[in-house]
Motif scaffolding. Sequence first.
Motif, mmCIF file in Angstrom:
data_model
loop_
_atom_site.group_PDB
_atom_site.id
_atom_site.type_symbol
_atom_site.label_atom_id
_atom_site.label_comp_id
_atom_site.label_asym_id
_atom_site.label_seq_id
_atom_site.Cartn_x
_atom_site.Cartn_y
_atom_site.Cartn_z
ATOM 1 N N UNK A 224 0.677 -1.143 0.275
ATOM 2 C CA UNK A 224 0.295 0.036 0.296
ATOM 3 C C UNK A 224 0.848 1.568 0.421
ATOM 4 N N UNK A 225 0.652 2.579 -0.571
ATOM 5 C CA UNK A 225 1.210 3.779 -0.288
ATOM 6 C C UNK A 225 1.548 4.072 0.746
ATOM 7 N N UNK A 226 1.040 4.198 1.424
ATOM 8 C CA UNK A 226 0.797 4.279 3.192
ATOM 9 C C UNK A 226 2.273 3.466 3.728
ATOM 10 N N UNK A 227 2.542 2.248 3.445
ATOM 11 C CA UNK A 227 3.231 1.135 3.940
ATOM 12 C C UNK A 227 4.631 2.130 3.530
ATOM 13 N N UNK A 228 3.699 2.155 1.848
ATOM 14 C CA UNK A 228 5.810 1.990 1.330
ATOM 15 C C UNK A 228 6.037 3.706 1.314
ATOM 16 N N UNK A 229 5.905 4.486 2.101
ATOM 17 C CA UNK A 229 6.400 5.733 3.267
ATOM 18 C C UNK A 229 6.603 6.149 4.131
ATOM 19 N N UNK A 230 6.206 4.092 5.033
ATOM 20 C CA UNK A 230 6.487 4.638 5.636
ATOM 21 C C UNK A 230 7.807 4.280 6.146
ATOM 22 N N UNK A 231 8.410 3.239 5.494
ATOM 23 C CA UNK A 231 9.357 2.717 4.887
ATOM 24 C C UNK A 231 10.596 3.117 5.351
ATOM 25 N N UNK A 232 11.138 2.778 6.560
ATOM 26 C CA UNK A 232 12.423 3.271 6.640
ATOM 27 C C UNK A 232 13.936 2.367 6.425
ATOM 28 N N UNK A 233 15.451 3.485 6.919
ATOM 29 C CA UNK A 233 16.035 2.215 5.601
ATOM 30 C C UNK A 233 16.365 1.093 6.919
#
Length: 339
Positions: free
Chosen positions: A178-187
């Motif tokens: 999901x877009x929200x999951x993608x934008x929440x990804x950290x290194x």
Amino acid sequence: MQRNGRTEPEAARILEKALKAKIAEQTGGDLLSPESTIEELAGKWLEELKIKETVAGTLTTYRSSIRSKIIPGIGEVRLREASIPRLDRFLKGLMVTPTAARTARTVLLQMFALATRQGAVNRNPVKETMSISPKKREVKVIALSDIHAMRSLFVAYDEGHTSELHELSMLLMATGCRQGEALAIRWEDLEVDTGVLRITGTLVVDDVTGKLQRQAHPKSEAGHRGLTLPASVLGMLTQRRVESVYPMVFPSSTGTYRWPNNSRRQWRQAIDGTVYEGKTPRDFRKAVATHLDKLVGIEAAQAQLGHGSSDITVKYYVERQREVADFAGVIEGMFESSE
């Protein structure tokens, strides 16, 4: 109980106040009563959801239904007045928008379950109201050629905007997240050596403060997953890692988490006026699910998307192929002469 007043309305108000005080005394002031309003029930129910640590996205949806539909429509109705016909009539009045009516019924069903547990009503009247089934829609998935064409549009858009839609769409295409999951990804969620990306959270908007925050878990428990990335996408992320200065993979220009609404707005602008107008990140998610289903199987699509059941994957994300009944050879025998 009786009370006096200089006028009949005044006497009625004094009596009502005395009744409320008596009920509060009997219940300890904390429990609902038949005299409680549906708005008061809603407040108690939302407090209970917080205790149960309901997912922020779900809580926002329920709050919105209460605020925009339930309270304006029947918020002042007392629980003793909430009859089956009255609630049924209210829900039918929302059927102009079936999704809103279905959400309101779900919320009221759970609210009155609380009222029943606290003894404010004898039974849950919402159970007897008309059920509202979701409209069945056939899943349609865009072709891979269309996805590549859209990504070309994103490249062109990125040249004049700080959007990074091309790279974000690569990640969506590689993961189906999901877009929200993608934008929440950290290194810290990316294992460069193994090429595994961990989906561990999502972005949500706090319904009270209106602030964007990272929720420390995905939409559901099944959403916690590790995904092996294709080499091309791992290479893209590795390069971004070298150049990064913030802990998140797709930060805003100020180093905070990027608002999904802003990203969706840029997405719309990039494809505005093209044949792809109206397509969203969810279309990429459906394309990933359908591609995996065709080549590997529905279980693979379910695992990639992070669903607790393949039923959800099949119902909302996978385009089903029309099966062809091939019994022509058998039926041909019916045309053969018995002579």
